[in-house]
Design a protein around this motif. Structure first.
Motif, mmCIF file in Angstrom:
data_model
loop_
_atom_site.group_PDB
_atom_site.id
_atom_site.type_symbol
_atom_site.label_atom_id
_atom_site.label_comp_id
_atom_site.label_asym_id
_atom_site.label_seq_id
_atom_site.Cartn_x
_atom_site.Cartn_y
_atom_site.Cartn_z
ATOM 1 N N ALA A 20 0.814 -1.221 0.000
ATOM 2 C CA ALA A 20 0.000 0.000 0.000
ATOM 3 C C ALA A 20 0.845 1.267 0.000
ATOM 4 O O ALA A 20 0.369 2.335 0.351
ATOM 5 N N GLY A 21 2.128 1.133 -0.400
ATOM 6 C CA GLY A 21 2.929 2.325 -0.635
ATOM 7 C C GLY A 21 3.677 2.875 0.551
ATOM 8 O O GLY A 21 3.759 4.094 0.722
ATOM 9 N N GLN A 22 4.242 1.990 1.392
ATOM 10 C CA GLN A 22 5.147 2.444 2.450
ATOM 11 C C GLN A 22 6.567 2.394 1.864
ATOM 12 O O GLN A 22 7.006 1.343 1.386
ATOM 13 N N TYR A 23 7.278 3.495 1.913
ATOM 14 C CA TYR A 23 8.581 3.564 1.260
ATOM 15 C C TYR A 23 9.632 4.261 2.122
ATOM 16 O O TYR A 23 9.335 5.235 2.823
ATOM 17 N N ILE A 24 10.858 3.732 2.037
ATOM 18 C CA ILE A 24 12.059 4.492 2.380
ATOM 19 C C ILE A 24 12.907 4.485 1.118
ATOM 20 O O ILE A 24 13.419 3.437 0.723
ATOM 21 N N ILE A 25 13.040 5.630 0.465
ATOM 22 C CA ILE A 25 13.766 5.726 -0.798
ATOM 23 C C ILE A 25 15.098 6.428 -0.528
ATOM 24 O O ILE A 25 15.121 7.556 -0.031
ATOM 25 N N VAL A 26 16.191 5.749 -0.852
ATOM 26 C CA VAL A 26 17.526 6.300 -0.628
ATOM 27 C C VAL A 26 18.150 6.595 -1.986
ATOM 28 O O VAL A 26 18.255 5.696 -2.828
ATOM 29 N N MET A 27 18.546 7.852 -2.186
ATOM 30 C CA MET A 27 19.089 8.310 -3.467
ATOM 31 C C MET A 27 20.522 8.813 -3.260
ATOM 32 O O MET A 27 20.741 10.008 -3.027
ATOM 33 N N PRO A 28 21.508 7.907 -3.303
ATOM 34 C CA PRO A 28 22.889 8.307 -3.000
ATOM 35 C C PRO A 28 23.433 9.379 -3.935
ATOM 36 O O PRO A 28 24.166 10.275 -3.483
ATOM 37 N N ASP A 29 23.101 9.317 -5.222
ATOM 38 C CA ASP A 29 23.650 10.301 -6.173
ATOM 39 C C ASP A 29 23.192 11.714 -5.840
ATOM 40 O O ASP A 29 23.888 12.688 -6.173
ATOM 41 N N GLN A 30 22.039 11.838 -5.212
ATOM 42 C CA GLN A 30 21.501 13.151 -4.861
ATOM 43 C C GLN A 30 21.670 13.471 -3.367
ATOM 44 O O GLN A 30 21.238 14.533 -2.925
ATOM 45 N N ASP A 31 22.269 12.529 -2.598
ATOM 46 C CA ASP A 31 22.404 12.696 -1.151
ATOM 47 C C ASP A 31 21.034 13.019 -0.545
ATOM 48 O O ASP A 31 20.868 13.984 0.203
ATOM 49 N N MET A 32 20.064 12.147 -0.844
ATOM 50 C CA MET A 32 18.671 12.453 -0.508
ATOM 51 C C MET A 32 17.953 11.189 -0.031
ATOM 52 O O MET A 32 18.252 10.077 -0.482
ATOM 53 N N VAL A 33 17.013 11.382 0.866
ATOM 54 C CA VAL A 33 16.179 10.301 1.398
ATOM 55 C C VAL A 33 14.739 10.778 1.401
ATOM 56 O O VAL A 33 14.461 11.939 1.724
ATOM 57 N N MET A 34 13.832 9.878 1.056
ATOM 58 C CA MET A 34 12.410 10.211 1.146
ATOM 59 C C MET A 34 11.674 9.064 1.819
ATOM 60 O O MET A 34 11.847 7.895 1.451
ATOM 61 N N ALA A 35 10.889 9.392 2.837
ATOM 62 C CA ALA A 35 10.041 8.416 3.520
ATOM 63 C C ALA A 35 8.587 8.743 3.207
ATOM 64 O O ALA A 35 8.192 9.918 3.232
ATOM 65 N N ILE A 36 7.800 7.709 2.912
ATOM 66 C CA ILE A 36 6.402 7.904 2.540
ATOM 67 C C ILE A 36 5.552 6.852 3.253
ATOM 68 O O ILE A 36 5.921 5.675 3.312
ATOM 69 N N THR A 37 4.418 7.264 3.796
ATOM 70 C CA THR A 37 3.400 6.320 4.252
ATOM 71 C C THR A 37 2.133 6.581 3.461
ATOM 72 O O THR A 37 1.847 7.725 3.090
ATOM 73 N N SER A 38 1.365 5.537 3.215
ATOM 74 C CA SER A 38 0.179 5.746 2.383
ATOM 75 C C SER A 38 -0.759 4.549 2.437
ATOM 76 O O SER A 38 -0.454 3.503 3.020
ATOM 77 N N GLU A 39 -1.882 4.727 1.807
ATOM 78 C CA GLU A 39 -2.791 3.630 1.466
ATOM 79 C C GLU A 39 -3.019 3.745 -0.036
ATOM 80 O O GLU A 39 -4.099 4.098 -0.506
ATOM 81 N N SER A 40 -1.979 3.460 -0.794
ATOM 82 C CA SER A 40 -1.982 3.767 -2.220
ATOM 83 C C SER A 40 -2.580 2.635 -3.050
ATOM 84 O O SER A 40 -2.239 1.471 -2.856
#
Length: 512
Positions: A306-326
């Motif tokens: 249902a769209g729970q994410y921890i997205i790690v983007m090393p090239d951009q030095d960036m992290v995104m966490a998402i919770t959802s009912e997608s």
């Protein structure tokens, strides 16, 4: 008079400053502005607008660049301090626990699974069972196909798992299995003498400032491992940041760099028959590590239903966490690639006050779509009704509604207890309940030790005789909708869940 006004204004400034300071330090993460960290506020705003336009059911997100939170939002009734179910993102926490155990020389990923549970082995040990290693569990290549789906009635899951035939050579074929992760959790408990939850407390959770988390257990008292972890959005972001920083936190190396590399490397491909061109477009076909998915743009992620994410983007030095009912996890992930990633720059950007203020305004007013509208003429209708209903599978014997202009109290009398919920008229009202949500109707799920549960209620009139109420269980992505139709004292209650739109009907009568 002027002096008084000046003092009041100064007090307001100090008050606002203290509130902001509290907000920026409550979870231990630093804050910055998007432009300061090289991301246009307009790009993040476009992302949020696209999420809502596509009705992707996102509950929260937190975006970090250079280790600082540059944007965060929660769709009311969700909020920063509420736990949210992680579903299979739980698996990545379990593999992180393996990293600690390997570093402490309690086990290796090459250790054979059968060696940990001699008391539960079947009478016949097959060659494939003999070969099965922890690494095969970590990479979804345990050889069982289809993946098992045990229930509480199956007794000891470790024993059931070891008795399930292995039809593929371990390590050769990717078959997603949550019970493979349960086995990892059971192995960790056997070597540490603690549940994975307790084992991670001093090693991961305390150093990262992750508190007040819950994890479902089996009847044997083993953390489920593959599912059932409940924690905050900021906690998800912190694990991603730890991996981005190659295991280091606040200057201390919690996990070896070598383990982070090993855990995030490709060990198996999910769909090896796809062409390179097809794989390049598919975030579910680019390889799998230790409960970590590789994805486009040289990124990797923890991934839950249902769209729970921890997205790690090393090239951009960036992290995104998402919770959802997608309803569409692929679209949810693609919006990150389409709106945020292309806008990232490797330098500080000029301040864009207009875009930044627009983003702040948007993030401060996020709310889930209204579940239903109230008929205007009934906006202020008040009443009290008590109903008895026929025996039903939900165990509801009686229900009462006490409706006022602004609130509706729903009281459910079940076979075991009486539960009360407060629903808002055109707004969500948060509360707590001991009642199990529809999530726990599954025979695989164990609610023991997890209550009280956070819940939010909403109501509206469909017509003069029909009242609608929505109960949203905030920690586990499930909801119930009660449609109560009263026809001269005869009542029909249609009870639906978000996983069963058809639902069931409860018939009964009004108690005068």
């Amino acid at each position: 008079m002027k002096h008084c006004i000046k003092s009041i204004l100064l007090g307001l400034v100090l008050l606002c400053s203290s509130v902001y300071a509290k907000q920026t330090t409550i979870d231990g993460l630093q804050r910055s502005t998007p432009e300061q960290e090289g991301v246009p506020s307009s790009a993040i705003l476009n992302y949020v607008n696209a999420v809502e336009q596509q009705n992707l059911g996102i509950h929260s997100f937190m975006l970090l660049r250079h280790g600082k939170v540059i944007a965060e939002g929660w769709w009311n009734p969700y909020e920063p301090e509420l736990r949210h179910i992680a579903h299979s993102v739980s698996k990545t926490f379990t593999s992180t626990a393996v990293g600690f155990a390997v570093n402490e020389k309690l086990l290796t990923v090459e250790d054979k699974v059968m060696c940990f549970f001699p008391e539960y082995l079947p009478d016949t040990i097959t060659p494939y069972l003999e070969q099965l290693a922890i690494k095969n569990l970590l990479t979804m290549a345990d050889g069982q196909e289809p993946a098992p789906a045990y229930t509480m009635a199956d007794g000891n899951w470790v024993k059931s798992y070891l008795s399930t035939p292995i039809v593929n050579k371990p390590g050769e074929k990717f078959v997603y299995s949550s019970y493979a992760t349960y086995m990892v959790s059971a192995i960790l408990q056997s070597v540490t003498g603690q549940t994975v939850l307790d084992y991670l407390q001093p090693r991961l959770f305390e150093p990262l400032g992750i508190r007040n988390i819950l994890w479902e257990q089996s009847l044997e008292g083993v953390s489920c491992g593959g599912w059932g972890l409940r924690l905050k959005t900021a906690d998800l972001a912190k694990l991603g940041q730890l991996y981005l920083q190659k295991g280091k936190w606040n200057g201390k190396q919690l996990l070896p760099v070598s383990w982070i590399k090993e855990a995030t490397d490709v060990h198996i491909y999910q769909q090896p028959d796809l062409s390179a061109e097809e794989c390049a477009k598919n975030d579910w076909a680019l390889g799998y590590g230790y409960y970590i998915w590789r994805c486009r743009n040289n990124a990797f992620r923890a991934d839950g239903a249902a769209g729970q994410y921890i997205i790690v983007m090393p090239d951009q030095d960036m992290v995104m966490a998402i919770t959802s009912e997608s309803p569409d996890m692929r679209a949810e992930l693609s919006l990150v690639w389409d709106h945020i990633l292309p806008a990232v720059k490797n330098k500080k950007l000029p301040n864009d006050k207009e875009a930044y203020e627009a983003l702040k305004s948007k993030l401060s007013t996020l709310s889930l779509p209204k579940p239903f509208e109230t008929i205007g003429s009934l906006q202020g209708k008040t009443m009290v009704r008590h109903y008895s209903v026929e025996p039903n599978e939900r165990g509801i014997k009686q229900l009462s509604v006490k409706v006022s202009a602004n609130e509706c109290q729903l009281i459910l009398v079940t076979n075991d207890a009486t539960h009360s919920f407060t629903c808002g008229n055109g707004r969500w009202i948060r509360g707590e309940t001991e009642r199990n949500s529809p999530y726990f109707d599954s025979k695989r799920r164990n609610p023991v030790g997890l209550s009280p549960f956070s819940v939010a209620g909403y109501y509206g009139w469909k017509n003069e005789n029909t009242l609608q109420l929505r109960l949203l269980y905030l920690e586990d992505n499930t909801s119930e909708t009660f449609t109560i139709s009263d026809d001269d004292g005869k009542v029909v209650v249609t009870l639906c869940t978000n996983s069963d739109n058809k639902g069931i009907q409860l018939r009964g009568y009004r108690n005068e």
